[in-house]
Design a protein around this motif. Structure first.
Motif, PDB file in Angstrom:
ATOM      1  N   TRP A  25       0.783  -1.092   0.329  1.00  0.00           N
ATOM      2  CA  TRP A  25      -0.362  -0.228   0.280  1.00  0.00           C
ATOM      3  C   TRP A  25       1.586   1.370  -0.038  1.00  0.00           C
TER       4      TRP A  25
ATOM      5  N   SER B 116       2.574   2.460  -2.657  1.00  0.00           N
ATOM      6  CA  SER B 116       3.231   2.639  -3.197  1.00  0.00           C
ATOM      7  C   SER B 116       1.476   3.688  -3.489  1.00  0.00           C
ATOM      8  N   PHE B 117       0.831   3.590  -2.819  1.00  0.00           N
ATOM      9  CA  PHE B 117      -0.909   4.989  -3.116  1.00  0.00           C
ATOM     10  C   PHE B 117       0.474   6.341  -2.725  1.00  0.00           C
ATOM     11  N   TRP B 118       0.919   6.545  -1.663  1.00  0.00           N
ATOM     12  CA  TRP B 118       1.967   7.515  -1.561  1.00  0.00           C
ATOM     13  C   TRP B 118       2.790   7.855  -1.850  1.00  0.00           C
TER      14      TRP B 118
ATOM     15  N   GLN C 175       2.535   9.444  -9.563  1.00  0.00           N
ATOM     16  CA  GLN C 175       2.149   8.497 -10.553  1.00  0.00           C
ATOM     17  C   GLN C 175       3.099   8.481 -11.504  1.00  0.00           C
TER      18      GLN C 175
ATOM     19  N   ARG D 181       7.134   2.497  -8.514  1.00  0.00           N
ATOM     20  CA  ARG D 181       6.364   1.559  -8.212  1.00  0.00           C
ATOM     21  C   ARG D 181       5.783   0.460  -8.661  1.00  0.00           C
TER      22      ARG D 181
ATOM     23  N   ALA E 287      -3.250  -3.751  -5.471  1.00  0.00           N
ATOM     24  CA  ALA E 287      -2.623  -2.375  -4.903  1.00  0.00           C
ATOM     25  C   ALA E 287      -0.974  -2.124  -6.700  1.00  0.00           C
TER      26      ALA E 287
ATOM     27  N   GLU F 205      -4.286  -1.484  -9.224  1.00  0.00           N
ATOM     28  CA  GLU F 205      -4.700   0.082  -8.950  1.00  0.00           C
ATOM     29  C   GLU F 205      -3.328   0.501  -9.726  1.00  0.00           C
ATOM     30  N   PHE F 206      -2.307   0.953  -9.678  1.00  0.00           N
ATOM     31  CA  PHE F 206      -1.548   1.509 -10.318  1.00  0.00           C
ATOM     32  C   PHE F 206      -1.809   0.928 -12.073  1.00  0.00           C
TER      33      PHE F 206
END
Length: 374
Positions: A263, A265-267, A270, A276, A321, A324-325
């Protein structure tokens, strides 16, 4: 004169007592044991092939009472579905042919180390896979014959026994492993096994198992009927509870940490594609390796286990996760592509407008020049 007679009476009685004690002191009880054994087990006097009579000399079945002392439980294997146990096994029955004179209580029992000298029950462990006796330093076995004809057989053995397991709740499960004992050839008409009254099964104190706790044990009967008759059977059910702390440290906490790391990688920005991607792929592969290691220590069963649900959910979170990326990156690039198309379209429209404006300006200038000339 009366006093003299009294003195001689005392002297005579003391002499008799001393003579009696001297005779007793000269008795060799080991030699007496040999004579008794020769009397009851001599050639032509005892046939070990014939079973003892029933209760009170009747023609009923011989009654054999069983008791166990569990010395240790070495291993409980999930993948092989078996467990290993070391125990002291005891059988006791009455054979009236073996009665003897105890010499006024001086011979409490006779001891033998050769089981083939007397009749033995044909007991076997029906769920045994492997087993062996202990012969260090001498064979760990004895037979005691008591004056009333009672026979006690004791032996130390190690067994590996089958233990079918239901792993649906693994590792939050409880398993029941049985120890089954039955007669191989004698039917219940000739031989009956009974648990010894009182405390037939004893377990060593402070029994320690690596991943299990022995909660309790139950004794029961399990007589079986076949085409050749009904056979006497006894069983002990050992209830084991799996210790959760080992799996909490080795499985659950590491899986939670992998999900939390994925998780992170959410922070991340992009635009940080290498960071990521490497983080998502690494956690996914680590989670897959963890799942493979868990399944390698378990048998391949056809149903879903509780640990499968846990690892499946964790693997889904880690994969989500990473997915999502990929989706965010694709959406971002799609938005950029749309913005570029719109920008190019606006640029083309602006260029067209500029060209049209220039053309109008040119036409206006030409018209104005012609007017002036005329």
């Amino acid at each position: 004169m009366g006093t003299g007679h009294y003195f001689w009476a005392i002297f005579y009685f003391a002499s008799l007592c001393s003579a009696s004690l001297a005779n007793n002191a000269k008795i060799n009880f080991r030699e007496k044991e040999k004579k008794v054994l020769d009397q009851i087990l001599g050639a032509g006097k005892y046939d070990a092939r014939i079973r003892p009579s029933g209760i009170n000399g009747t023609d009923g079945p011989a009654i054999v009472r069983i008791n166990l002392f569990v010395r240790s439980i070495m291993t409980i294997s999930d993948i092989k579905m078996e467990y290993s146990v070391q125990l002291t096994f005891r059988e006791q029955w009455t054979d009236e042919r073996l009665k003897f004179d105890d010499i006024q209580g001086r011979l409490k029992y006779l001891t033998l180390t050769e089981a083939n000298r007397v009749w033995m029950p044909d007991l076997f462990f029906s769920n045994e896979k492997e087993g062996h006796f202990h012969n260090i330093i001498m064979p760990n076995v004895y037979i005691r014959i008591f004056p009333n004809g009672s026979v006690l057989y004791s032996i130390r053995i190690s067994l590996t026994l089958a233990c079918p397991m239901n792993l649906k709740l693994y590792p939050l499960d409880r398993q029941i492993c049985s120890l089954r004992m039955a007669s191989y050839g004698w039917t219940t008409n000739d031989l009956v096994f009974l648990w010894k009254e009182g405390d037939p099964v004893q377990v060593v104190k402070n029994l320690h198992l690596p991943r299990f706790t022995l909660e309790k044990f139950l004794t029961d009967y399990c007589n079986s009927k076949t085409n050749t008759g009904e056979y006497s059977c006894l069983k002990v059910d050992l209830l084991f509870k799996r210790e959760f702390s080992y799996y909490l440290i080795q499985i659950y906490i590491p899986c939670c940490m992998l999900v939390i790391v994925s998780w992170v990688s959410f922070w991340l920005d992009q635009g940080a594609v290498p960071a990521r991607v490497s983080l998502g792929v690494t956690t996914l592969l680590t989670m897959a390796t963890q799942t493979s290691g868990i399944n390698a220590s378990l048998p391949p069963v056809s149903y879903t286990k509780a640990i499968d649900v846990w690892t499946g959910v964790c693997l889904t979170f880690v994969f989500g996760a990473l997915l999502e990326f990929a989706l965010v990156n694709y959406a971002s690039r799609s938005d950029m592509h749309k913005d570029n198309i719109k920008k190019k379209r606006r640029d083309l429209e602006q260029a067209s407008l500029d060209a049209a404006s220039d053309l109008l300006d040119t036409d206006s200038n030409a018209t104005f020049a012609m007017v002036l000339t005329s």
